[in-house]
Design a protein around this motif. Structure first.
Motif, short mmCIF file in Angstrom:
data_model
loop_
_atom_site.label_atom_id
_atom_site.label_comp_id
_atom_site.label_asym_id
_atom_site.label_seq_id
_atom_site.Cartn_x
_atom_site.Cartn_y
_atom_site.Cartn_z
N GLY A 99 2.66 -0.88 -9.94
CA GLY A 99 3.57 -0.19 -9.39
C GLY A 99 3.32 0.58 -8.92
N VAL A 100 2.60 1.51 -8.72
CA VAL A 100 2.50 2.78 -8.14
C VAL A 100 2.16 2.86 -6.45
N GLY A 101 1.51 1.58 -6.77
CA GLY A 101 0.46 1.40 -5.02
C GLY A 101 1.57 0.30 -4.57
N ALA A 102 2.92 -0.90 -5.42
CA ALA A 102 3.49 -1.50 -5.29
C ALA A 102 4.38 -0.26 -4.30
N PHE A 103 5.00 0.55 -4.93
CA PHE A 103 6.16 1.60 -4.88
C PHE A 103 6.16 2.26 -3.77
N VAL A 104 4.95 2.15 -3.06
CA VAL A 104 4.39 3.21 -2.25
C VAL A 104 4.46 2.22 -0.60
N GLY A 105 4.28 0.74 -1.23
CA GLY A 105 4.19 -0.02 -0.19
C GLY A 105 5.69 -0.33 0.22
N ALA A 106 6.48 -0.75 -1.11
CA ALA A 106 7.68 -1.00 -0.73
C ALA A 106 8.55 0.57 0.20
N ALA A 107 8.01 1.62 -0.41
CA ALA A 107 9.14 2.45 0.18
C ALA A 107 8.72 2.40 1.99
N LEU A 108 8.06 1.33 2.27
CA LEU A 108 7.50 1.75 3.50
C LEU A 108 7.46 1.00 5.39
N VAL A 109 8.64 -0.29 3.58
CA VAL A 109 8.54 -1.58 4.51
C VAL A 109 9.09 -1.09 5.17
N ASN A 110 10.40 -0.37 5.37
CA ASN A 110 11.47 -0.38 6.47
C ASN A 110 11.03 0.51 7.60
N GLN A 111 9.56 0.75 7.53
CA GLN A 111 8.80 1.52 8.57
C GLN A 111 8.05 0.74 9.56
N LEU A 112 7.72 -0.86 8.83
CA LEU A 112 7.24 -1.33 9.29
C LEU A 112 7.93 -2.89 10.19
N ARG A 113 8.99 -2.42 10.18
CA ARG A 113 10.36 -3.53 10.64
C ARG A 113 10.28 -3.49 12.05
N ASN A 114 9.53 -3.21 12.75
CA ASN A 114 8.82 -2.90 14.02
C ASN A 114 7.75 -4.30 14.85
N LEU A 115 6.97 -4.22 13.39
CA LEU A 115 5.99 -5.38 13.67
C LEU A 115 6.25 -6.24 13.86
N PRO A 116 4.77 -7.27 14.20
CA PRO A 116 5.34 -8.67 14.06
C PRO A 116 5.67 -9.77 13.07
N GLN A 117 6.11 -9.87 11.93
CA GLN A 117 6.49 -9.89 10.81
C GLN A 117 5.41 -11.13 10.15
N ARG A 118 5.40 -11.67 11.30
CA ARG A 118 4.19 -13.30 10.26
C ARG A 118 2.51 -13.07 10.33
#
Length: 413
Positions: A277-296
């Motif tokens: 969960g700690v690792g996933a929390f960090v990953g989820a918190a960074l999701v909004n920073q990934l919005r400009n990457l090619p999603q596929r």
């Protein structure tokens, strides 16, 4: 859906949380997931205490799979058929039934009257609205924002899951189980369902924005017919199914791995889920920073990186090292669901959302009972270490298939 990969005007988490209705629903969702996170620890411990002559791995697999059966039938009726029940109604029904079910199971557990058949039957019927309720949370939350807020809302839903379901819930659940009994955790999960019920009633209008449109222009198309017009989305659903399917043996192997290889108890199991969960929390918190990457491309990279997690875990023999590995796995896994759903929803009309999102949720979640049913015998035959390696190895084989399925063609269709 091509715009979903290039649009750069998505709102931030802070911006969407200024909407009090969205914030209220997300808060209820967060607190409900804390209770569910306790069950991740309490349920296998409870099962191992009442499994009787049933092999341990088989018993855990049966208990974990039971909640998916009836809920899959209802969700498929919505996704593939013409059944249309307002998401608000579905989520309220799920909260009420879940609360009653876990209160009864908790009462039986704390009085030492709970048996394995009763537990399985209770979960079988008590989770009737589980899948439809899960998709309804997403539909209701995203219907209260415009297109630019959808990515952030999906990210926040993922953040709730990682923080509450895999950090707070399992750690608290492990402590409660160690100090009292699994039955107490079952009671607390019933309370979490009631909190979500209150949040839905207070925050969600009786007729949500997208369902005003649905009532004005009813759609009789099934979710699968709509997906067929978007080939990449349909193929990605197949990839996600097998991604989740190959993960499920890990849930059966983990409590056995903790007891055997790591030589620890329910607290150790809670810490393992907490590390994820700690690792996933960090990953989820960074999701909004990934919005400009090619999603596929991002989704394919997540599959590849996650595959190494169970393989490495199989060769780790201490709790601290295992927590680091599981935590890194959570970091790369967390963005998968919010990115996938944002990619999917960006190409749907308002009257297409319920059947397609419900079908997508069902397709990804139905992999769980199938993976659990196969995972039990697999772990019995291959052993805990062998099962972990096999799960990761087969996930690696999924990567080239995902490349062909998801990247074929120049547009999502």
């Amino acid at each position: 859906m091509a715009a979903a990969e290039t649009r750069g005007a998505n709102q931030s988490y802070r911006e969407v949380l200024r909407n009090r209705r969205v914030a209220g629903l997300l808060l209820g969702d967060l607190l409900a997931h804390v209770g569910t996170g306790m069950i991740l620890v309490a349920m296998p411990v409870q099962t191992l205490s009442i499994h009787g002559d049933v092999p341990k791995a088989i018993a855990i697999g049966m208990v974990e799979a039971a909640p998916f059966v009836l809920s899959t039938v209802l969700a498929l009726a919505i996704g593939l058929g013409r059944v249309r029940i307002p998401p608000r109604t579905l989520l309220i029904a799920d909260c009420v039934l879940r609360s009653l079910t876990f209160a009864c199971l908790g009462a039986l557990a704390v009085t030492d009257r709970l048996t394995l058949p009763v537990l399985i039957v209770g979960l079988f019927f008590g989770a009737t609205f589980r899948m439809a309720g899960s998709s309804s949370r997403r539909l209701l939350a995203t219907s209260m924002v415009d297109d630019t807020g959808r990515f952030a809302v999906n990210g926040l839903l993922g953040l709730n899951v990682t923080f509450a379901l895999y950090i707070v819930g399992p750690v608290v659940g492990g402590l409660i189980v160690a100090a009292t009994s699994p039955g107490v955790a079952l009671f607390l999960d019933a309370g979490g369902a009631l909190i979500l019920f209150a949040a839905v009633v207070a925050s969600v209008p009786r007729v949500a924005k997208d369902h005003d449109a649905l009532r004005r222009r009813p759609s009789h198309e099934s979710g699968w017919r709509i997906l067929r017009r978007r080939p990449v989305a349909a193929r990605l659903l197949v990839v996600e199914f097998f991604f989740n399917f190959l993960y499920m043996p890990i849930e059966i192997a983990l409590p056995l791995y903790v007891r055997g290889t790591l030589d620890t108890d329910a607290t150790g199991l809670g810490l393992m889920w907490g590390a994820l969960g700690v690792g996933a929390f960090v990953g989820a918190a960074l999701v909004n920073q990934l919005r400009n990457l090619p999603q596929r491309h991002l989704l394919i990279a997540i599959i590849a990186l996650w595959a190494f997690c169970p393989i490495v875990l199989a060769f780790v023999g201490t709790l601290p090292a295992a927590m680091v590995v599981f935590g890194l796995g959570g970091l790369v896994w967390a963005p998968f669901t919010p990115v996938a759903y944002s990619f999917l929803q960006s190409g749907l009309a308002p009257d297409e959302q319920q059947q397609v999102v419900t079908l997508w949720t069902t397709g990804s979640m139905v992999a769980a009972p199938l993976g659990l049913l196969i995972g039990g015998p697999l772990i019995e035959v291959a052993g805990t270490t062998g099962g972990l390696v096999l799960s990761g190895g087969l996930t690696l084989l999924l990567v080239p298939i995902a490349v062909v399925a998801v990247l074929r063609g120049t547009t999502p269709g």
